[in-house]
Design a protein around this motif. Structure first.
Motif, PDB file in Angstrom:
ATOM      1  N   GLY A 125      30.364 -30.512  21.392  1.00  0.00           N
ATOM      2  CA  GLY A 125      29.875 -29.139  21.374  1.00  0.00           C
ATOM      3  C   GLY A 125      30.128 -28.450  22.697  1.00  0.00           C
ATOM      4  O   GLY A 125      31.190 -28.594  23.305  1.00  0.00           O
TER       5      GLY A 125
ATOM      6  N   PHE B  92      27.359 -34.710  18.858  1.00  0.00           N
ATOM      7  CA  PHE B  92      26.518 -33.517  18.707  1.00  0.00           C
ATOM      8  C   PHE B  92      25.099 -33.871  19.122  1.00  0.00           C
ATOM      9  O   PHE B  92      24.779 -35.039  19.321  1.00  0.00           O
TER      10      PHE B  92
ATOM     11  N   ALA C  74      21.860 -29.793  16.814  1.00  0.00           N
ATOM     12  CA  ALA C  74      22.923 -29.643  15.811  1.00  0.00           C
ATOM     13  C   ALA C  74      22.661 -30.525  14.602  1.00  0.00           C
ATOM     14  O   ALA C  74      23.108 -30.221  13.491  1.00  0.00           O
TER      15      ALA C  74
END
Lengths: 466, 339
Positions: free
Chosen positions: B84, B163, B167
């Motif tokens: 991310g 993640f 998320a």
């Protein structure tokens, strides 16, 4: 009184079908739910179930009859106590408007086709199409449905490049919700023709990831309406990554599926996304009208190293057109085509809008107005030059689209004409578009919400001060 | 809020006894050096942000270094990494150059994205690093797509898809889990549970706080890992890569970790106490753990200082480059939109 069995509509856009087989004979007893006949549509063979009880009185349409229009009486059923003599009592056509939708629905799934009477069926326009500059003179042409042209385009590209594969809902074993991928599983196998779960956001992202790794996915959305679940991956991941990576990591991917209004499926299933995607730098947006363009542009889209939005039209899938019989027919992305040459007014349209534009041109010709009709074919990048050259000649322009007017593609065309050909204009550019409402369900309201040939004719006359 | 539990790898919540396998001295040195590089780099990035040299959002990885360093020690050439927006550590762990990363942070032409991506959007095809993604959770579907490509091509590469605990609540994560298990895709989902999704603690956002169980309904095996112990991370990564390369489909690794800094540079971190942060730093710091083991094994302070000096030089050089490299040429505005 004997009951009439009518030719059923088996999908929102079905206009006619073939009566493949009668499974009951005249004089046979019929119970509600019995399968009495098989009907072939352009997508599938469907069974017709009786909804009434009695005896099959008379078969009106023999088996093997092709192109039986929806709502045509195909048989009569006699109730208890009635005899052949009662058949005379049956009123002749015209028939009631609503077909007796058979209980033969294959899948109770609002995602694809629910049996509804076909409403909208723009017939092929009379206008003689100009020869396509992409097709060499003397090329042999084959007549194909647009559905077949799309299938052939994908098959040819999959034969040519092992990195090309297709994924989406029902693309493999079901052969496509709209039968566009018919036969692909059989030829290319399950590795390259991949049924996904109903998971648009997820599989769009999986497709983009695979494309970042160098594969060339074709991602089919059952309709573009469902791609709203996936629009983040299309715009934020597919369209922007090349730029955000300083040119390192692009994305060769085609997102395709039916776009725009089908027939009688109401607001959530009837929307034109051309304007939405055409705003995004990094995307190419294609919306063809003719069968040849469907084929040549889909092949070009698959080969393009960028993300391409390929907008098809469900109503057009079953329409036939001439497709050049060439081993590798490619239509370049970003080039409009003059579909009908004229000198008095320029009509700019694309995709389904072309059916209104071309028919309007025929009407206008009867009144002495010679319209030039431009088929944009690609919405982004837009072929401004072809539009401007035409407007410089005619001094008048009308745009036609099924989508909404505000910030629509027609608005963009009008702005470009103003920027590049203002001094040539003899009248303000006029936009004919879908009305500023969600698409209604009722047949009469739906018709009103869409543009019409009459509106295009009126607009062309208005800009011609006629 | 409790600090991350000090546990070794355990199977979906069930404790397994014992410490992770010991590292060789060479592995300890490598882990120390790679974690130190990330920490010093991030500290420098924080400074440059404060000076106005870095703009926009800047999410620092300080505290979480053992996760990406331990994972990377289990990978082989060709394995893909995607994450991310808290991504600087991942890039350095993938052996991307500190200069190129820092110059991207300052928006200069020598940055990995030529100044057009910034902190959250950097890529290196050469190092198999696929970003750097700013939309929370989007990288999970993309990373699953990288695994799809490996599967399609029949190679034995694994996609390592990182993640956070935040998320992990996005819908597309579960759409991806479903497809990954259905198609047996070689993807390791590394959930970096640093206890806070921006300002929202796990307990306030997650009905199932054991993230190793998040794949249970898809039959994806999961492990909870002490993400502060680089050896535990490496051991879990070894198991997961073997699982994926063996054609068994995906695996989930919940890394129990902690970020010392705010969510981004503009986060005052009022949602937790100073004491909580200090306790983790004191008791569980991933770098101190390795330093202490090395010192206990007889390595001299002098040797460790040499590593620190090497790392500081790399970081200072990167910062210098990133402040003096020119901005992109204005013509770059219109490049890299299509190819």
């Amino acid at each position: 009184m004997p009951i009439q069995v009518l030719m059923p509509a088996l999908s929102p856009t079905m206009e006619k079908g073939n009566l493949a087989k009668w499974l009951k004979k005249e004089g046979e007893t019929i119970k509600s739910g019995d399968v009495i006949a098989e009907i072939e549509t352009d997508k599938a063979t469907m069974e017709v179930e009786a909804t009434d009880e009695g005896t099959l009185g008379k078969i009106l349409i023999p088996e093997g009859t092709a192109d039986v229009a929806v709502n045509t009486p195909i048989a009569t059923i006699l109730a208890d106590g009635e005899s052949a003599a009662d058949l005379a009592k049956v009123p002749a056509a015209p028939q009631p408007k609503a077909a007796e939708a058979p209980a033969a629905e294959a899948r109770g799934d609002a995602k694809a086709e629910a049996p509804q009477p076909a409403a909208k069926a723009p017939a092929a326009p009379v206008s003689e199409a100009l020869p396509d500059p992409e097709i060499p003179a003397g090329t042999e042409m084959v007549t194909q449905t647009i559905r077949e042209a799309l299938r052939d385009a994908m098959a040819e590209e999959m034969r040519r490049d092992g990195d090309v594969f297709i994924m989406g809902e029902e693309v493999a074993e079901y052969q496509g919700a709209y039968k566009v991928t018919q036969g692909l599983l059989q030829e290319f196998g399950a590795r390259r023709v991949i049924d996904t779960p109903i998971t648009e956001h997820g599989f769009a992202g999986v497709g983009v990831g695979a494309a970042m790794a160098g594969l060339k996915p074709i991602v089919e959305f059952m309709t573009w309406n469902f791609a709203m679940q996936a629009i983040d991956q299309i715009i934020n991941s597919a369209a922007k990554t090349l730029y955000m990576s300083g040119g390192q990591m692009g994305c060769s991917i085609v997102f395709r599926g039916p776009n725009g209004a089908a027939a009688r499926v109401a607001a959530q299933h009837s929307q034109d996304y051309a304007a939405w995607y055409s705003q995004i730098p990094g995307l190419k947006v294609i919306a063809p009208y003719s069968a040849a363009d469907y084929k040549g542009l889909l092949k070009a889209a698959i080969r393009d190293p960028n993300p391409v939005i390929f907008l098809e039209n469900e109503v057009l899938y079953g329409h036939t057109g001439e497709v050049p019989k060439l081993p590798d027919f490619i239509v370049p992305i970003g080039k409009a085509r003059i579909a009908r040459a004229g000198k008095d007014v320029t009509i700019v349209s694309w995709a389904m809008g072309m059916s209104y534009a071309l028919k309007a041109a025929d009407e206008l010709a009867k009144e002495g107005i010679d319209a030039e009709v431009i088929d944009l074919r690609t919405i982004r990048p837009m072929d401004t030059e072809t539009i401007i050259n035409s407007v410089k000649k005619t001094g008048r322009a009308v745009t036609v689209e099924e989508g909404w007017q505000q910030s629509g593609v027609g608005s963009e065309v009008a702005a470009r004409i103003m920027e590049h050909a203002f001094d040539y204009l003899d009248a303000p550019v006029t936009r004919v578009s879908g009305k500023d409402v969600p698409m209604p369900y009722a047949a009469n309201l739906e018709k009103l919400a869409l543009p019409s040939v009459a509106e295009v004719v009126a607009a062309a006359k208005a800009v011609s001060y006629r | 809020m409790a600090a991350p539990k000090k546990t070794v790898a355990k199977e979906s919540g069930q404790e397994k006894a014992g410490s992770p396998p010991e590292f060789s001295k060479e592995q300890e040195f490598k882990a120390l050096r790679d974690m130190l590089l990330i920490r010093r780099f991030e500290e420098k990035a924080g400074q440059l942000y404060g000076m106005g040299a870095i703009g926009g959002f800047c999410h620092l990885y300080i505290g979480q270094e053992a996760v990406v360093v331990g994972m990377q020690m289990a990978l082989k050439q060709g394995d893909e990494v995607i994450t991310g927006y808290r991504d600087h550590g991942h890039m350095l762990a993938c052996d991307m150059e500190a200069k190129g990363v820092m110059a991207e942070l300052t928006g200069r032409r020598g940055g990995y994205s030529r100044g057009k991506g910034g902190s959250m959007h950097m890529f290196s095809k050469e190092k198999h690093f696929y970003g750097g993604h700013g939309i929370v959770g989007a990288q999970v579907s993309l990373g699953t797509g990288l695994a799809f490509a490996n599967h399609y091509r029949g190679n034995d590469n694994v996609s390592v898809t990182y993640f956070g605990d935040g998320a992990a609540n996005q819908g597309q994560v579960y759409e991806s889990f479903n497809m990954a298990e259905l198609w047996k895709l070689p993807v390791i989902y590394v959930i970096e549970n640093n206890r806070y999704a921006m300002g929202t603690s796990v307990s306030r956002a997650s009905a199932q706080q054991d993230f190793s169980k998040r794949g249970a309904s898809f039959n994806i095996p999961g492990r909870q890992v002490d993400g502060m112990d680089v050896r535990a991370v490496k051991a879990a990564a070894d198991e997961a890569t073997a699982w994926c390369r063996g054609g068994n489909g995906p695996m989930i690794l919940e890394m129990q970790t902690y970020r010392y800094r705010g969510h981004s540079m503009s986060d005052p971190a009022k949602y937790r106490t100073r004491e909580e942060v200090e306790k983790v730093r004191h008791d569980q710091d991933p770098i101190e753990q390795v330093r202490n083991r090395l010192l206990a094994s007889g390595v001299s302070e002098q040797d460790l200082k040499a590593i620190d000096a090497e790392v500081r030089e790399i970081v200072n050089e990167a910062a210098d480059f990133a402040q003096h490299d020119p901005e992109p040429d204005p013509s770059e505005l219109y490049t890299d939109i299509y190819r």
